[in-house]
Design an enzyme around this catalytic site. Structure first.
Site, mmCIF file in Angstrom:
data_model
loop_
_atom_site.group_PDB
_atom_site.id
_atom_site.type_symbol
_atom_site.label_atom_id
_atom_site.label_comp_id
_atom_site.label_asym_id
_atom_site.label_seq_id
_atom_site.Cartn_x
_atom_site.Cartn_y
_atom_site.Cartn_z
ATOM 1 C CG ASP A 16 53.484 47.462 46.640
ATOM 2 O OD1 ASP A 16 53.313 48.565 47.286
ATOM 3 O OD2 ASP A 16 53.426 47.526 45.754
ATOM 4 C CG PHE A 17 58.287 50.235 46.934
ATOM 5 C CD1 PHE A 17 58.133 50.662 47.218
ATOM 6 C CD2 PHE A 17 58.037 48.733 46.224
ATOM 7 C CE1 PHE A 17 58.220 51.466 45.027
ATOM 8 C CE2 PHE A 17 57.550 48.968 45.341
ATOM 9 C CZ PHE A 17 58.047 49.971 44.674
#
Length: 132
Positions: A16-17
């Protein structure tokens, strides 16, 4: 029972980010581990489907103990906890080296591909009864 082990490499698409593995990606890794565990036991989903039987996850309890990151090489372990006429309970873990990152208790049930519950095939009951 001896644990079955299956390697998984973490790719960018799994993160994810924050750079950590996205929590839902662990479900894919556990699924792959269960499938390869069954395959190594001589149980193939395509053969079960030809008999009108499939496996479905009934419940899953997850515990996240640590994070995996891009390029990590992980190991998914799978072992039989219990088996009954219609349910197979598996213990799974995802490790980086010897460190457990995620754990799962998974209850898998036999179902008819046409719909409805099914009994666990006899050969599967016999194979795993001694291992549980």
């Amino acid at each position: 029972m001896t644990q079955h082990s299956f390697p998984v490499r973490i790719y960018y698409e799994d993160t994810d980010f924050s750079g950590n593995v996205y929590h839902a990606a662990y479900l894919k890794f556990f699924e792959r581990g269960r499938t390869e565990f069954l395959r190594d036991e001589g149980i193939h989903h395509s053969e079960l489907a030809a008999q009108g039987i499939a496996f479905a996850v009934r419940s899953m309890e997850l515990q996240f103990d640590g994070a995996a990151h891009i390029d990590d090489l992980l190991t998914v372990t799978t072992e039989v906890a219990t088996i009954s006429g219609a349910r197979l309970t598996l213990r799974q873990a995802i490790l980086r080296d010897q460190t457990v990152l995620t754990r799962a208790n998974v209850v898998v049930v036999a179902i008819k591909t046409a719909g409805g519950p099914a009994r666990m095939p006899r050969e599967i009951l016999a194979r795993f009864a001694a291992k549980a």
